[in-house]
Scaffold this active site. Structure first.
Site, mmCIF file in Angstrom:
data_model
loop_
_atom_site.group_PDB
_atom_site.id
_atom_site.type_symbol
_atom_site.label_atom_id
_atom_site.label_comp_id
_atom_site.label_asym_id
_atom_site.label_seq_id
_atom_site.Cartn_x
_atom_site.Cartn_y
_atom_site.Cartn_z
ATOM 1 N N HIS A 78 0.826 -1.053 0.012
ATOM 2 C CA HIS A 78 0.123 0.162 0.008
ATOM 3 C C HIS A 78 0.997 1.331 -0.105
ATOM 4 C CE1 HIS A 78 0.468 -0.130 4.360
ATOM 5 N NE2 HIS A 78 0.446 1.074 4.361
ATOM 6 N N ASP A 108 0.052 -7.434 1.373
ATOM 7 C CA ASP A 108 0.451 -5.909 1.513
ATOM 8 C C ASP A 108 2.136 -6.074 1.591
ATOM 9 O OD1 ASP A 108 -0.010 -3.331 1.750
ATOM 10 O OD2 ASP A 108 0.063 -3.377 3.984
ATOM 11 N N SER A 184 5.045 2.568 8.219
ATOM 12 C CA SER A 184 4.447 1.210 7.543
ATOM 13 C C SER A 184 5.690 0.827 6.406
ATOM 14 C CB SER A 184 3.168 1.936 6.756
ATOM 15 O OG SER A 184 2.374 0.675 6.570
#
Length: 332
Positions: A78, A108, A184
């Site tokens: 993402h 992901d 992230s």
């Protein structure tokens, strides 16, 4: 009349200091060992705005980390999805362009490649050996020129998390090591500085719920992306998670592993045949191969199984039975 007063002294020992120092030394040692391998990722996408339509404009940032000396970087899908330009910055200020080698929305995970050599790669730990309560260190490089560090413990194992494409990611680590904005895609590490997970998400509505993709799954996915540019996989249409088996169940069914894969959802679909599976089954065998974890099932459900009759050994009401499924191809 005499008045007596009793003063209670709080006794301190000299043991607390060394304990704190030992913990601090562990964390600072991890940071010193890995910080140069954690990178800042900046993404640009083509704008749809009338004033600058078609131009690449900043569209987000994240973190990643080096997994090979020749320039492969692991991060979140993402973070880089739909990117037109990607740049990677190191803690020393170096900034280089990167390209997407492969990405997998279902876990992901994405792999980037930069044109560089002699880089320091982080070592991936065996996440099947993780224990709840062990130290977890989350490192990110959200600003590009400095890293951030948070610490905590592994709060839970075998969690599930829904990916952006709607599929469940089955092998997820829950930690209370806070994930700062931009972290992230960065690594979650053990006390030896080995990667135990890829930081991927935080639940905004809950305090202290942060998640990472377990290193075993991330390593497998990264290998497929580097070799093939994509993950070709079969599916049998279930929601599942790892579960411990009782000693009685292990002995009665002569199982070789203490864990299996619990089926909590069976999804009907025309792309595969899973009608013999029922909710509550525990998968322990796949065509003669022991299934101890969701990792095992992911690896066994490879591209070659698509359309092939496949025998699963499952525990149903405590007794082992064989069922047949026909996996279909994952539709992304």
């Amino acid at each position: 009349m005499e008045h007596s007063s009793h003063i209670t002294h709080i006794s301190t020992t000299h043991d607390d200091g060394p304990l704190l120092d030992a913990y601090s030394r562990t964390i600072t040692g991890v940071v010193a060992a890995v910080a140069d391998s954690v990178v800042h990722i900046e993404v640009k996408k083509k704008s749809n705005d009338k004033r600058n339509k078609g131009q690449a404009v900043p569209a987000g940032t994240g973190s990643g980390f080096i997994i090979s000396s020749d320039g492969f970087i692991l991060t979140n899908n993402h973070v880089v999805d739909a990117a037109d330009q990607i740049s990677v910055s190191f803690t020393d200020g170096r900034r280089v362009n990167a390209e997407i080698k492969g990405k997998d929305a279902s876990t992901d995970i994405a792999v980037l490649k930069i044109d560089d050599t002699g880089l320091k790669a982080l070592q991936l730990a065996n996440s099947s050996q993780l224990q709840v309560g062990q130290i977890a260190v989350a490192i990110g490089n959200p600003m590009g020129l400095q890293y951030t560090v948070t610490t905590g413990v592994v709060s839970a194992l075998g969690r599930t998390l829904r990916a952006n494409n709607g599929r469940l990611i089955d092998d997820v680590i829950q930690t209370d090591a806070a994930l700062n904005p931009g972290n992230s895609g960065g690594p979650l590490l053990n006390s030896l500085g080995q990667v135990i997970g890829v930081n991927t998400a935080i639940v905004a509505s809950a305090q202290g719920l942060c998640f990472a993709i377990a290193s075993n799954l991330a390593e497998y996915i990264a290998g497929q992306l580097i070799l093939n540019g994509q993950v070709r996989r079969a599916q049998i249409g279930i929601g599942a998670q790892g579960v411990n088996l009782s000693n009685r169940m292990i002995a009665a069914n002569r199982l070789s592993t203490p864990t299996g894969v619990y089926v909590y959802e069976v999804i009907p679909d025309g792309h595969f045949n899973n009608q013999q599976l029922i909710k509550g089954d525990i998968i322990v065998d796949f065509e003669g191969n022991p299934v101890a974890s969701v990792d095992d099932l992911h690896k066994l459900l490879n591209f070659s199984r698509i359309g092939q009759r496949t025998q699963l050994g499952v525990l149903r009401n405590g007794h082992r039975v064989n069922v047949e499924v026909i996996p279909g191809q994952v539709t992304l």
